[in-house]
Design a protein around this motif. Structure first.
Motif, PDB file in Angstrom:
ATOM      1  N   ASP A  87       0.748  -1.308   0.072  1.00  0.00           N
ATOM      2  CA  ASP A  87      -0.059  -0.048   0.042  1.00  0.00           C
ATOM      3  C   ASP A  87       0.906   1.139  -0.017  1.00  0.00           C
ATOM      4  O   ASP A  87       0.167   2.363  -0.021  1.00  0.00           O
ATOM      5  N   GLU A  88       2.228   1.086   0.103  1.00  0.00           N
ATOM      6  CA  GLU A  88       3.046   2.343   0.067  1.00  0.00           C
ATOM      7  C   GLU A  88       3.037   2.675  -1.370  1.00  0.00           C
ATOM      8  O   GLU A  88       3.548   3.762  -1.817  1.00  0.00           O
ATOM      9  N   LEU A  89       2.547   1.887  -2.366  1.00  0.00           N
ATOM     10  CA  LEU A  89       2.674   2.181  -3.695  1.00  0.00           C
ATOM     11  C   LEU A  89       1.371   2.978  -4.272  1.00  0.00           C
ATOM     12  O   LEU A  89       1.361   3.626  -5.142  1.00  0.00           O
ATOM     13  N   ASN A  90       0.624   3.274  -3.322  1.00  0.00           N
ATOM     14  CA  ASN A  90      -0.614   4.099  -3.541  1.00  0.00           C
ATOM     15  C   ASN A  90      -0.188   5.416  -4.040  1.00  0.00           C
ATOM     16  O   ASN A  90       0.680   5.811  -3.375  1.00  0.00           O
ATOM     17  N   HIS A  91      -0.995   6.086  -4.658  1.00  0.00           N
ATOM     18  CA  HIS A  91      -0.927   7.703  -4.822  1.00  0.00           C
ATOM     19  C   HIS A  91      -1.137   8.187  -3.324  1.00  0.00           C
ATOM     20  O   HIS A  91      -1.742   7.882  -2.539  1.00  0.00           O
ATOM     21  N   THR A  92      -0.065   9.136  -3.108  1.00  0.00           N
ATOM     22  CA  THR A  92       0.288   9.961  -1.853  1.00  0.00           C
ATOM     23  C   THR A  92       1.143   9.016  -0.990  1.00  0.00           C
ATOM     24  O   THR A  92       1.294   9.421  -0.034  1.00  0.00           O
ATOM     25  N   GLY A  93       1.470   7.617  -1.443  1.00  0.00           N
ATOM     26  CA  GLY A  93       2.273   7.322  -0.691  1.00  0.00           C
ATOM     27  C   GLY A  93       2.062   6.240   0.767  1.00  0.00           C
ATOM     28  O   GLY A  93       2.775   5.936   1.525  1.00  0.00           O
ATOM     29  N   ALA A  94       0.727   6.104   0.745  1.00  0.00           N
ATOM     30  CA  ALA A  94       0.304   5.392   2.121  1.00  0.00           C
ATOM     31  C   ALA A  94      -1.028   4.949   1.857  1.00  0.00           C
ATOM     32  O   ALA A  94      -1.825   5.302   0.935  1.00  0.00           O
ATOM     33  N   HIS A  95      -1.697   4.337   2.755  1.00  0.00           N
ATOM     34  CA  HIS A  95      -3.147   3.597   2.871  1.00  0.00           C
ATOM     35  C   HIS A  95      -3.846   4.757   3.045  1.00  0.00           C
ATOM     36  O   HIS A  95      -5.436   4.448   2.920  1.00  0.00           O
ATOM     37  N   LYS A  96      -3.743   5.734   3.749  1.00  0.00           N
ATOM     38  CA  LYS A  96      -4.404   6.713   4.167  1.00  0.00           C
ATOM     39  C   LYS A  96      -5.619   7.222   2.935  1.00  0.00           C
ATOM     40  O   LYS A  96      -6.845   7.805   3.341  1.00  0.00           O
ATOM     41  N   ILE A  97      -5.206   7.329   1.750  1.00  0.00           N
ATOM     42  CA  ILE A  97      -5.857   7.735   0.683  1.00  0.00           C
ATOM     43  C   ILE A  97      -7.357   7.036   0.239  1.00  0.00           C
ATOM     44  O   ILE A  97      -8.315   7.454   0.044  1.00  0.00           O
ATOM     45  N   ASN A  98      -7.271   5.612   0.736  1.00  0.00           N
ATOM     46  CA  ASN A  98      -8.375   4.723   0.658  1.00  0.00           C
ATOM     47  C   ASN A  98      -9.715   5.238   1.346  1.00  0.00           C
ATOM     48  O   ASN A  98     -10.574   5.454   0.983  1.00  0.00           O
ATOM     49  N   ASN A  99      -9.368   5.797   2.679  1.00  0.00           N
ATOM     50  CA  ASN A  99     -10.326   6.447   3.550  1.00  0.00           C
ATOM     51  C   ASN A  99     -10.637   7.687   3.361  1.00  0.00           C
ATOM     52  O   ASN A  99     -12.084   7.988   3.138  1.00  0.00           O
ATOM     53  N   CYS A 100      -9.752   8.514   2.946  1.00  0.00           N
ATOM     54  CA  CYS A 100     -10.143   9.908   2.335  1.00  0.00           C
ATOM     55  C   CYS A 100     -11.378   9.956   1.413  1.00  0.00           C
ATOM     56  O   CYS A 100     -12.033  10.702   1.244  1.00  0.00           O
ATOM     57  N   LEU A 101     -10.722   9.031   0.162  1.00  0.00           N
ATOM     58  CA  LEU A 101     -11.510   9.122  -1.038  1.00  0.00           C
ATOM     59  C   LEU A 101     -13.084   8.767  -0.494  1.00  0.00           C
ATOM     60  O   LEU A 101     -14.225   9.562  -0.623  1.00  0.00           O
ATOM     61  N   GLY A 102     -13.197   8.005   0.194  1.00  0.00           N
ATOM     62  CA  GLY A 102     -14.555   7.194   0.608  1.00  0.00           C
ATOM     63  C   GLY A 102     -15.336   8.311   1.453  1.00  0.00           C
ATOM     64  O   GLY A 102     -16.553   8.680   1.007  1.00  0.00           O
ATOM     65  N   GLN A 103     -14.382   9.041   2.364  1.00  0.00           N
ATOM     66  CA  GLN A 103     -15.289   9.963   3.251  1.00  0.00           C
ATOM     67  C   GLN A 103     -15.685  11.470   2.458  1.00  0.00           C
ATOM     68  O   GLN A 103     -16.487  11.897   2.840  1.00  0.00           O
ATOM     69  N   VAL A 104     -14.770  11.739   1.478  1.00  0.00           N
ATOM     70  CA  VAL A 104     -14.860  12.995   0.714  1.00  0.00           C
ATOM     71  C   VAL A 104     -15.961  12.501  -0.087  1.00  0.00           C
ATOM     72  O   VAL A 104     -16.916  13.595  -0.509  1.00  0.00           O
ATOM     73  N   LEU A 105     -16.051  11.420  -0.943  1.00  0.00           N
ATOM     74  CA  LEU A 105     -17.212  11.150  -1.492  1.00  0.00           C
ATOM     75  C   LEU A 105     -18.643  11.194  -0.679  1.00  0.00           C
ATOM     76  O   LEU A 105     -19.457  11.646  -1.300  1.00  0.00           O
ATOM     77  N   LEU A 106     -18.405  10.702   0.384  1.00  0.00           N
ATOM     78  CA  LEU A 106     -19.709  10.889   1.391  1.00  0.00           C
ATOM     79  C   LEU A 106     -20.026  12.207   1.747  1.00  0.00           C
ATOM     80  O   LEU A 106     -21.331  12.668   1.590  1.00  0.00           O
ATOM     81  N   ALA A 107     -19.113  12.941   1.762  1.00  0.00           N
ATOM     82  CA  ALA A 107     -19.520  14.500   2.127  1.00  0.00           C
ATOM     83  C   ALA A 107     -20.040  15.195   0.803  1.00  0.00           C
ATOM     84  O   ALA A 107     -20.937  15.822   0.957  1.00  0.00           O
ATOM     85  N   ARG A 108     -19.676  14.705  -0.299  1.00  0.00           N
ATOM     86  CA  ARG A 108     -20.146  15.282  -1.585  1.00  0.00           C
ATOM     87  C   ARG A 108     -21.671  14.960  -1.582  1.00  0.00           C
ATOM     88  O   ARG A 108     -22.577  15.682  -1.988  1.00  0.00           O
ATOM     89  N   ARG A 109     -21.963  13.477  -1.220  1.00  0.00           N
ATOM     90  CA  ARG A 109     -23.194  13.260  -1.269  1.00  0.00           C
ATOM     91  C   ARG A 109     -24.093  13.859  -0.239  1.00  0.00           C
ATOM     92  O   ARG A 109     -25.178  13.954  -0.283  1.00  0.00           O
ATOM     93  N   MET A 110     -23.449  14.276   0.699  1.00  0.00           N
ATOM     94  CA  MET A 110     -24.376  14.854   1.935  1.00  0.00           C
ATOM     95  C   MET A 110     -24.369  16.435   1.624  1.00  0.00           C
ATOM     96  O   MET A 110     -24.983  17.059   2.337  1.00  0.00           O
TER      97      MET A 110
END
Lengths: 403, 275
Positions: A87-110
């Protein structure tokens, strides 16, 4: 203690994992927290939400991340067969982005237009700022003044991405204070703001939601190892600050009794010195940041500062689901010192050409302890949850090298 | 009848609202803090709210955060807070004392032991900021058993669906948080406070105290026209902080300066309405 039929059924509808979790927030925030819960429940059962998230995980983050057979380290340890989930090969270099995208998509939905986040090492702040840049949302990141000093490159990254980084001087000016400040912001901006929490902690539904978003790590691992070895892993190893990368890897395997799991906390200078970040090994149950969990605290219930060479593990609490898994005995929790992590950091760099972040270097140090005495057909998967570019300066400093 | 009930009944007799004053226990040091609390009632405070210092006060602004830090630095603990109440109670058996703070120190102390020790020290009520109705059963049980009021908070975000849940099982009074925000920042306008109090009264017959953002005698008077009590905290804590030297020690005039503010607030409230 009674063993449940499944370890995957939690939390209950009040957000409790056994005695842990819950919604310990000020009344002003309760309606908001309930709204996030309702919105997430709806999104979770909406295939179009998952499809949109998958699209960005594939095309933007670069998922699935490889499952890599670490051949030279395996030979070096001379025992178990070691795989890295990369998961260090993810964009931005860590697993954190998996969660951020999910939450930001949820925020948009709300319909929430303003995003706030807390960050310690800056990885979650960078990942949140990235998702906000992608979706054109204003982003405010709270960061302890002490951490800003320690993590200048990430501060600059966040600013490049268009985020506003707000220094937090209150309390001890570290991650826990940044989280307090983000909660204070949220209380004052209830109408337009979504709080993107970076780990499996906080008031319900955050621990569950972040776990769900990070579980992509474990799901991929399961199918990739099935392809590579035709079977389940024997042992999973991951580092733990709040515990999101570990829970992401563990969760899809919790109900496989043959799979052992080890969570690695940061022992800092050593548990006995009190300068550590090992909430389960060296803490006690308490209530902070919206949930009941294990916390570093004194006899009077005042929160103690955490210490670790790795800023990402430097948090005085741990996700409530880990507290529960610890008490159920399903996951074994151990701790690794700064010194041991530094050795593992160099070992992975030299033998595999992978410079790990200091966080997964803790996990690798644990692997180094157990792998040699395990049989050659024993399969270990370790989550390489972040890359070490951000840590170069800190490591050089500790090794007495001047850059 | 509890001290809180007696006090609100007496205020109704007088035809006026009450003044609730907040200061953090042990700020800036135990001796000064004791002298402050001992002087409040004579200066016109009708209810005394005592902050239990906590390392991570997520609902408080800078003034009360720093008050807690000062107290903790000088060795304040929950046990010492109770000892301070006990001492205060010896001199004044009538003024209600309400402890306000966060749950972790109480949880660590043990909710049952804490309720028992608090009542025996002379505490009348508890306000625990991060314990919403969804989570407070473990404290309401022991509190009720010992006769301690668990005072619930209502806020501008508490809608009509939520209010019944908040007032159900509440006792003592309802604390209305006038702004969506933290202590010591913005102030709500008097009209919206009056509306909110009217709305609350449709759900409860308990007295209603209003706090957050009330700083001046004029603001206190405006609140006193609508509510049963006005709570003032951050501005008193700031007055205290202005009377510290560079090392954070109390200057000679500190107690008098804070109590002078209390007298002005009490005068404001007394001028607000006549029964």
């Amino acid at each position: 203690m009674q063993v449940p039929n499944t370890f995957c059924g939690g939390p209950d509808d009040r957000g409790h994992f056994g005695n842990y979790g819950g919604r310990f927030v000020a009344e002003t925030l309760m309606p908001l927290v309930l709204r996030v819960e309702a919105a997430y429940a709806e999104a979770r059962s909406d295939p179009s939400f998952q499809a949109e998230l998958d699209y960005y995980l594939n095309h933007y983050v670069g998922r699935p991340s490889p499952l890599y057979f670490a051949e030279r380290l395996t030979r070096h340890f001379g025992g178990a067969k070691l795989y890295f989930k990369r998961d260090e090969l993810n964009h931005t270099g860590a697993h954190k982005i998996n969660n951020c995208l999910g939450q930001v998509l949820l925020a948009r939905r709300m319909g929430r237009r303003r995003i706030i986040a807390e960050t310690g090492a800056g990885q979650h702040g960078v990942a949140t700022a990235t998702a906000c840049a992608l979706f054109d949302l204003p982003c405010i990141v709270y960061m302890g003044a002490t951490d800003i000093e320690r993590q200048k490159p990430n501060v600059f990254r966040m600013k490049l991405l268009g985020a506003e980084v707000v220094p937090v001087h209150s309390g001890t000016a570290t991650l826990k204070d940044a989280m307090n400040e983000a909660l204070r912001d949220w209380v004052a901006r209830v109408d337009d703001t979504f709080y993107v929490i970076g780990t499996v902690a906080g008031p319900h539904p955050y621990p569950m939601m972040v776990r769900d978003f990070q579980s992509v790590i474990g799901r991929e691992t399961r199918s990739q190892l099935e392809l590579a070895e035709g079977r389940l892993p024997d042992t999973l190893v991951a580092c733990i600050g709040g515990g999101s990368n570990a829970l992401g890897l563990f969760y899809p395997f919790l109900d496989e009794p043959s799979v052992a799991m080890i969570g690695v906390e940061a022992a800092g200078h050593g548990i006995e010195t009190r300068l550590h970040a090992a909430s389960l090994t060296g803490g006690a149950p308490g209530v902070l940041h919206g949930n009941r969990t294990y916390l570093l605290q004194n006899e009077d219930g005042q929160i103690r500062d955490a210490h670790s060479i790795s800023a990402g593990l430097d948090y005085p609490g741990i996700g409530p689901e880990h507290a529960w898994l610890h008490e159920m005995g399903r996951v074994q929790y151990v701790s690794i010192t700064d010194r041991e992590a530094l050795e593992a950091f160099q070992l992975a760099s030299r033998l595999e050409g992978i410079i790990p972040a200091l966080e997964p270097a803790h996990a690798l140090a644990q692997v180094a302890k157990i792998a040699p005495s395990l049989p050659r057909d024993h399969l270990i998967v370790m989550n390489m949850c972040g890359r070490g570019d951000k840590d170069i300066f800190a490591v050089a400093d500790h090794l007495g090298v001047r850059l | 009848m509890s001290r809180i009930e007696r006090r609100f009944a007496a205020l109704r007799e007088e035809g006026r609202a009450g003044l609730v004053t907040y200061l953090t226990a042990g700020d800036p040091d135990r001796g000064t803090s004791s002298r402050l609390f001992a002087g409040l009632s004579a200066a016109g405070a009708d209810l005394i709210e005592i902050g239990m210092p906590f390392s991570d006060p997520m609902a408080d602004g800078a003034a009360i955060q720093q008050a807690g830090q000062r107290a903790l630095k000088r060795g304040m603990t929950l046990r010492r807070t109770l000892a301070m109440v006990r001492e205060l109670r010896c001199a004044d058996d009538a003024t209600p004392i309400v402890l306000m703070g966060y749950y972790n120190p109480i949880y660590r102390y043990g909710p049952e032991a804490f309720a028992r020790d608090a009542v025996s020290a002379g505490v009348d009520g508890l306000i625990v900021v991060d314990l919403p109705p969804e989570e407070d059963a473990e404290l309401t049980g022991p509190a009720r058993a010992t006769g301690l009021d668990l005072i619930r908070l209502a806020t501008p975000t508490s809608d009509d669906q939520r209010l019944p849940r908040i007032v159900e099982g509440a006792s003592g009074f309802i604390y209305y948080v006038a702004i969506a925000g933290i202590t010591g920042t913005r102030s709500a306008d008097p009209a919206s406070i009056a509306n909110a109090v009217d709305r609350l009264r449709r759900f409860t017959r308990l007295p209603i105290a209003v706090g957050f953002g009330i700083r001046t005698p004029e603001q206190a008077a405006a609140v006193a026209r609508a509510a049963d009590a006005a709570a003032v905290g951050s501005s008193l804590v700031q007055r205290l902080a202005l009377n510290l030297d560079a090392q954070g020690r109390a200057k000679p005039g500190l107690v008098d300066a804070v109590l002078a503010d209390v007298r002005a607030l009490a005068a404001g409230i007394r001028s607000a309405r006549v029964g």
